[in-house]
Design a protein around this motif. Structure first.
Motif, PDB file in Angstrom:
ATOM      1  N   LEU A  27       0.831  -1.199   0.000  1.00 18.38           N
ATOM      2  CA  LEU A  27       0.000   0.000   0.000  1.00 18.38           C
ATOM      3  C   LEU A  27       0.869   1.252   0.000  1.00 18.38           C
ATOM      4  O   LEU A  27       0.627   2.181  -0.771  1.00 18.38           O
ATOM      5  CB  LEU A  27      -0.927   0.000   1.214  1.00 18.38           C
ATOM      6  N   ALA A  28       1.882   1.272   0.840  1.00 19.72           N
ATOM      7  CA  ALA A  28       2.778   2.430   0.903  1.00 19.72           C
ATOM      8  C   ALA A  28       3.463   2.669  -0.436  1.00 19.72           C
ATOM      9  O   ALA A  28       3.600   3.818  -0.873  1.00 19.72           O
ATOM     10  CB  ALA A  28       3.824   2.221   1.997  1.00 19.72           C
ATOM     11  N   LYS A  29       3.864   1.599  -1.092  1.00 21.83           N
ATOM     12  CA  LYS A  29       4.500   1.732  -2.407  1.00 21.83           C
ATOM     13  C   LYS A  29       3.535   2.357  -3.405  1.00 21.83           C
ATOM     14  O   LYS A  29       3.893   3.250  -4.166  1.00 21.83           O
ATOM     15  CB  LYS A  29       4.978   0.367  -2.894  1.00 21.83           C
ATOM     16  N   ALA A  30       2.272   1.915  -3.385  1.00 20.69           N
ATOM     17  CA  ALA A  30       1.264   2.477  -4.286  1.00 20.69           C
ATOM     18  C   ALA A  30       0.967   3.933  -3.958  1.00 20.69           C
ATOM     19  O   ALA A  30       0.609   4.721  -4.846  1.00 20.69           O
ATOM     20  CB  ALA A  30      -0.015   1.655  -4.223  1.00 20.69           C
ATOM     21  N   MET A  31       1.117   4.295  -2.691  1.00 22.14           N
ATOM     22  CA  MET A  31       0.880   5.671  -2.260  1.00 22.14           C
ATOM     23  C   MET A  31       2.119   6.545  -2.428  1.00 22.14           C
ATOM     24  O   MET A  31       2.076   7.744  -2.203  1.00 22.14           O
ATOM     25  CB  MET A  31       0.444   5.691  -0.791  1.00 22.14           C
ATOM     26  N   ASP A  32       3.252   5.935  -2.809  1.00 20.71           N
ATOM     27  CA  ASP A  32       4.538   6.615  -2.961  1.00 20.71           C
ATOM     28  C   ASP A  32       5.004   7.225  -1.633  1.00 20.71           C
ATOM     29  O   ASP A  32       5.453   8.371  -1.586  1.00 20.71           O
ATOM     30  CB  ASP A  32       4.469   7.670  -4.067  1.00 20.71           C
ATOM     31  N   ARG A  35       6.641   2.984   4.307  1.00 23.19           N
ATOM     32  CA  ARG A  35       5.732   2.140   5.086  1.00 23.19           C
ATOM     33  C   ARG A  35       5.552   2.700   6.489  1.00 23.19           C
ATOM     34  O   ARG A  35       4.449   2.682   7.052  1.00 23.19           O
ATOM     35  CB  ARG A  35       6.263   0.705   5.153  1.00 23.19           C
ATOM     36  N   SER A  36       6.615   3.229   7.064  1.00 25.04           N
ATOM     37  CA  SER A  36       6.527   3.771   8.424  1.00 25.04           C
ATOM     38  C   SER A  36       5.555   4.943   8.503  1.00 25.04           C
ATOM     39  O   SER A  36       4.849   5.102   9.506  1.00 25.04           O
ATOM     40  CB  SER A  36       7.905   4.180   8.946  1.00 25.04           C
ATOM     41  N   THR A  37       5.489   5.740   7.455  1.00 20.40           N
ATOM     42  CA  THR A  37       4.546   6.859   7.436  1.00 20.40           C
ATOM     43  C   THR A  37       3.121   6.336   7.436  1.00 20.40           C
ATOM     44  O   THR A  37       2.268   6.834   8.184  1.00 20.40           O
ATOM     45  CB  THR A  37       4.792   7.758   6.211  1.00 20.40           C
ATOM     46  N   VAL A  38       2.846   5.342   6.626  1.00 23.43           N
ATOM     47  CA  VAL A  38       1.506   4.754   6.572  1.00 23.43           C
ATOM     48  C   VAL A  38       1.147   4.183   7.941  1.00 23.43           C
ATOM     49  O   VAL A  38       0.040   4.421   8.452  1.00 23.43           O
ATOM     50  CB  VAL A  38       1.412   3.680   5.468  1.00 23.43           C
ATOM     51  N   ARG A  40       2.338   5.004  10.922  1.00 23.21           N
ATOM     52  CA  ARG A  40       2.203   6.054  11.928  1.00 23.21           C
ATOM     53  C   ARG A  40       0.882   6.801  11.792  1.00 23.21           C
ATOM     54  O   ARG A  40       0.278   7.179  12.799  1.00 23.21           O
ATOM     55  CB  ARG A  40       3.390   7.005  11.850  1.00 23.21           C
ATOM     56  N   VAL A  41       0.420   7.002  10.558  1.00 24.33           N
ATOM     57  CA  VAL A  41      -0.884   7.647  10.366  1.00 24.33           C
ATOM     58  C   VAL A  41      -1.995   6.686  10.791  1.00 24.33           C
ATOM     59  O   VAL A  41      -2.940   7.085  11.476  1.00 24.33           O
ATOM     60  CB  VAL A  41      -1.077   8.124   8.911  1.00 24.33           C
ATOM     61  N   LYS A  42      -1.887   5.421  10.418  1.00 26.14           N
ATOM     62  CA  LYS A  42      -2.905   4.432  10.779  1.00 26.14           C
ATOM     63  C   LYS A  42      -3.081   4.316  12.289  1.00 26.14           C
ATOM     64  O   LYS A  42      -4.207   4.154  12.769  1.00 26.14           O
ATOM     65  CB  LYS A  42      -2.553   3.050  10.215  1.00 26.14           C
ATOM     66  N   THR A  43      -2.001   4.398  13.033  1.00 30.79           N
ATOM     67  CA  THR A  43      -2.079   4.260  14.482  1.00 30.79           C
ATOM     68  C   THR A  43      -2.412   5.578  15.180  1.00 30.79           C
ATOM     69  O   THR A  43      -2.587   5.594  16.396  1.00 30.79           O
ATOM     70  CB  THR A  43      -0.762   3.710  15.060  1.00 30.79           C
ATOM     71  N   GLY A  44      -2.484   6.668  14.427  1.00 27.08           N
ATOM     72  CA  GLY A  44      -2.817   7.962  15.013  1.00 27.08           C
ATOM     73  C   GLY A  44      -1.633   8.689  15.614  1.00 27.08           C
ATOM     74  O   GLY A  44      -1.792   9.734  16.239  1.00 27.08           O
ATOM     75  N   GLU A  45      -0.432   8.149  15.410  1.00 29.39           N
ATOM     76  CA  GLU A  45       0.773   8.787  15.947  1.00 29.39           C
ATOM     77  C   GLU A  45       1.003  10.147  15.293  1.00 29.39           C
ATOM     78  O   GLU A  45       1.454  11.087  15.949  1.00 29.39           O
ATOM     79  CB  GLU A  45       1.977   7.871  15.725  1.00 29.39           C
ATOM     80  N   ILE A  46       0.726  10.220  13.997  1.00 30.85           N
ATOM     81  CA  ILE A  46       0.818  11.489  13.267  1.00 30.85           C
ATOM     82  C   ILE A  46      -0.461  11.686  12.463  1.00 30.85           C
ATOM     83  O   ILE A  46      -1.185  10.725  12.175  1.00 30.85           O
ATOM     84  CB  ILE A  46       2.055  11.546  12.336  1.00 30.85           C
ATOM     85  N   GLN A  47      -0.738  12.924  12.117  1.00 29.77           N
ATOM     86  CA  GLN A  47      -1.903  13.247  11.312  1.00 29.77           C
ATOM     87  C   GLN A  47      -1.540  13.116   9.825  1.00 29.77           C
ATOM     88  O   GLN A  47      -0.391  13.322   9.441  1.00 29.77           O
ATOM     89  CB  GLN A  47      -2.385  14.676  11.597  1.00 29.77           C
ATOM     90  N   PRO A  48      -2.510  12.785   8.988  1.00 23.77           N
ATOM     91  CA  PRO A  48      -2.223  12.671   7.558  1.00 23.77           C
ATOM     92  C   PRO A  48      -1.919  14.037   6.951  1.00 23.77           C
ATOM     93  O   PRO A  48      -2.632  15.014   7.208  1.00 23.77           O
ATOM     94  CB  PRO A  48      -3.514  12.086   6.979  1.00 23.77           C
ATOM     95  N   GLY A  49      -0.853  14.087   6.185  1.00 20.17           N
ATOM     96  CA  GLY A  49      -0.482  15.300   5.479  1.00 20.17           C
ATOM     97  C   GLY A  49      -0.935  15.223   4.031  1.00 20.17           C
ATOM     98  O   GLY A  49      -1.545  14.228   3.605  1.00 20.17           O
ATOM     99  N   PRO A  50      -0.617  16.244   3.256  1.00 24.92           N
ATOM    100  CA  PRO A  50      -1.044  16.284   1.854  1.00 24.92           C
ATOM    101  C   PRO A  50      -0.575  15.089   1.027  1.00 24.92           C
ATOM    102  O   PRO A  50      -1.336  14.564   0.214  1.00 24.92           O
ATOM    103  CB  PRO A  50      -0.441  17.588   1.311  1.00 24.92           C
ATOM    104  N   ALA A  51       0.658  14.644   1.235  1.00 28.67           N
ATOM    105  CA  ALA A  51       1.175  13.504   0.462  1.00 28.67           C
ATOM    106  C   ALA A  51       0.420  12.225   0.815  1.00 28.67           C
ATOM    107  O   ALA A  51       0.107  11.417  -0.070  1.00 28.67           O
ATOM    108  CB  ALA A  51       2.671  13.323   0.710  1.00 28.67           C
ATOM    109  N   PHE A  52       0.103  12.046   2.090  1.00 27.52           N
ATOM    110  CA  PHE A  52      -0.651  10.860   2.507  1.00 27.52           C
ATOM    111  C   PHE A  52      -2.063  10.905   1.930  1.00 27.52           C
ATOM    112  O   PHE A  52      -2.557   9.915   1.377  1.00 27.52           O
ATOM    113  CB  PHE A  52      -0.717  10.771   4.036  1.00 27.52           C
TER     114      PHE A  52
END
Length: 72
Positions: A27-32, A35-38, A40-52
């Motif tokens: 999924l992360a590869k398809a989203m460019d 994986r760690s960003t995906v 961290r957003v999924k777990t709520g550690e960080i908020q989704p930014g424009p790239a996500f």
């Protein structure tokens, strides 16, 4: 307090599974994204930014913004 965008985690996970992504890496590869960003957003550690947000809407089309995200 300023508004923030939050991921609808359950809807995101379900949409990814239905789209055929068997792993966060795929999924992360398809989203460019990393994986760690995906994760961290999924777990709520960080908020989704424009790239996500853009990556999710592209990889999980035809899902729309309101299907995957909410404004809090």
């Amino acid at each position: 307090m300023p508004h923030t965008i939050k991921l609808r985690s359950l809807a995101f996970v379900k949409a990814a599974r239905l789209a055929g992504f068997g792993s966060d890496y795929a999924l992360a590869k398809a989203m460019d994204l990393n994986r760690s960003t995906v994760m961290r957003v999924k777990t709520g550690e960080i908020q989704p930014g424009p790239a996500f947000i853009g990556g999710a809407l592209t990889a999980l089309a035809p899902m729309q913004f309101d299907d995957l995200f909410m404004v809090d």
